[in-house]
Design a protein around this motif. Structure first.
Motif, PDB file in Angstrom:
ATOM      1  N   ILE A 264     -11.670   1.899  -5.429  1.00 60.01           N
ATOM      2  CA  ILE A 264     -11.646   0.607  -6.126  1.00 60.01           C
ATOM      3  C   ILE A 264     -11.777  -0.533  -5.125  1.00 60.01           C
ATOM      4  N   GLU A 265     -11.006  -0.477  -4.040  1.00 56.82           N
ATOM      5  CA  GLU A 265     -11.072  -1.537  -3.030  1.00 56.82           C
ATOM      6  C   GLU A 265     -12.473  -1.678  -2.452  1.00 56.82           C
ATOM      7  N   THR A 266     -13.077  -0.549  -2.104  1.00 58.41           N
ATOM      8  CA  THR A 266     -14.407  -0.589  -1.488  1.00 58.41           C
ATOM      9  C   THR A 266     -15.442  -1.108  -2.466  1.00 58.41           C
ATOM     10  N   GLU A 267     -15.396  -0.638  -3.700  1.00 55.04           N
ATOM     11  CA  GLU A 267     -16.388  -1.053  -4.695  1.00 55.04           C
ATOM     12  C   GLU A 267     -16.242  -2.539  -5.029  1.00 55.04           C
ATOM     13  N   GLN A 268     -15.023  -3.063  -4.968  1.00 51.09           N
ATOM     14  CA  GLN A 268     -14.816  -4.491  -5.225  1.00 51.09           C
ATOM     15  C   GLN A 268     -15.184  -5.365  -4.029  1.00 51.09           C
ATOM     16  N   GLY A 269     -15.309  -4.754  -2.858  1.00 46.64           N
ATOM     17  CA  GLY A 269     -15.601  -5.553  -1.679  1.00 46.64           C
ATOM     18  C   GLY A 269     -14.356  -6.010  -0.950  1.00 46.64           C
ATOM     19  N   TYR A 270     -13.200  -5.416  -1.236  1.00 46.65           N
ATOM     20  CA  TYR A 270     -11.906  -5.666  -0.599  1.00 46.65           C
ATOM     21  C   TYR A 270     -11.304  -6.997  -1.045  1.00 46.65           C
ATOM     22  N   GLY A 271      -9.998  -6.950  -1.235  1.00 41.65           N
ATOM     23  CA  GLY A 271      -9.278  -8.139  -1.665  1.00 41.65           C
ATOM     24  C   GLY A 271      -8.963  -9.061  -0.498  1.00 41.65           C
TER      25      GLY A 271
END
Length: 375
Positions: A264-271
């Motif tokens: 999830i983090e990678t697909e979102q581009g990191y928070g």
């Protein structure tokens, strides 16, 4: 085995044994204890790594404390922009350049002052400079106190995935100054509590129930309750890391929810502090629910335990559903790059119920895709 001293008799100490033993000190005021910090420096060169949020709050005090204890120290500073997006090979290279500029020798020491991003990048720089110099972790977030500062995992992210480039490099010491939690935003406190809940989920149902009972105090930032939660979490991690320092077996249990969460983090581009993407703790919270649902779907665990976990995470203000707009097949593709996988097959941390996690090899992708799609 780890051991802890009573809270009222000074710092609570959790000992991490193994080939390269070290102590985790948990107490208020540790960043001002220059004698204790400077005692970890074998030579004269120090690199203090921090980020743009933490450095203005604490970096000056740490430098002053070190110099007061040992005036001959040569201290360099490297400050990252705050956020996961800074955990890059470019910033790793910049940290190495600062070490080179200092003329840091093999008895140098890197101090990692901040959260997990700072700890991971600074630790990786320490692991690589002259094939390994000392690193002291000074975690300032709850998440880094209970997870990333302990155990010696260091890494940076690349476009293809999180923590794919790194090394095992145990710290020389960890100083968890609980005073720093007073400046922690509420969202970051909740993110850290996700990793605390993880320890109950993987191996200690009694701790899980204690977290349920102490929810109000923990969310309010009660110092003594947080110190107890930090110590208990570190004790759980220390016991596992002692037996499996290089994650050849049991240590993988610490990654419950992480394969889903990292995807999830990678697909979102990191928070980052500047966007609404899930941060690491939030992504792990969602990932733990997904792992629990998959366990139930595979007939490994009762669905009622999934509901208990989801209810507790929600009570702590944590997300439990995949953010909108993330395609199941894209998340699955990210999961295929997870470091736990073997021979191109998914290897996931699942459970038999609360407190009973296990590593499951050769997991079929279809039920995983169904969970990712909410089916």
């Amino acid at each position: 085995m780890s051991s802890a001293s009573p809270l009222h008799s000074g710092p609570r100490i959790v000992a991490v044994g193994g080939e390269r033993p070290y102590d985790i000190a948990i107490a208020p005021g540790l960043l001002a204890d220059g004698a204790a910090l400077a005692a970890q420096v074998r030579g004269k060169h120090v690199l203090l790594v921090s980020d743009s949020t933490v450095a203005p709050l604490y970096a000056g005090a740490v430098r002053e404390a070190l110099h007061a204890a040992r005036s001959e120290l040569v201290i360099g500073t490297f400050v990252l922009p705050a956020g996961e997006s800074s955990k890059t090979l470019a910033n790793f290279s910049a940290a190495i350049d600062v070490l080179a500029g200092l003329g840091a020798t093999r008895d140098a020491c890197v101090f990692a002052l901040g959260g997990g991003v700072v700890g991971d990048l600074a630790g990786f720089a320490a692991a690589c400079w002259m094939r390994g110099v000392d690193c002291v972790q000074l975690p300032t977030t709850l998440l880094s106190m209970v997870d990333s500062s302990v155990g010696g995992k260091t890494a940076v992210d690349i476009a293809q995935g999180k923590n794919l480039v790194g090394a095992f490099h145990p710290p020389r010491a960890v100083f968890a100054d609980t005073d720093t939690l007073r400046t922690l935003p509420a969202r970051e406190l909740r993110a850290g509590l996700a990793e605390v809940i993880k320890y109950g989920a993987i191996r200690d149902e009694r701790f899980f129930r204690w977290l349920q009972a102490e929810r109000t105090a923990l969310l309010a930032g009660d110092a003594e309750t947080l110190a107890l939660a930090i110590a208990a979490s570190c004790e759980h991690k220390a016991e596992i890391v002692e037996r499996d320092p290089l994650e050849k077996g049991e240590r993988a249990l610490l990654n419950l929810g992480h394969t889903f969460g990292h995807a999830i983090e990678t697909e979102q581009g990191y928070g980052s502090p500047d966007n609404d993407n899930l941060n690491h703790g939030e992504a792990v919270a969602v990932g733990m629910v997904l792992a629990a649902r998959l366990s139930a779907d595979l007939g490994m665990a009762p669905a009622a335990d999934t509901e208990r976990l989801e209810t507790l995470l929600q009570a702590f203000g944590l997300p439990t559903a995949i953010p909108a707009g993330l395609a199941p097949d894209a998340l699955l593709a990210r999961m295929r790059l997870d470091k736990k996988n073997q021979a191109g097959r998914l290897r996931l941390v699942l459970w038999r119920g609360i407190g009973q996690a296990e590593v499951v090899a050769d997991v079929d992708e279809q039920p995983v895709l169904a969970v990712l799609g909410g089916c």
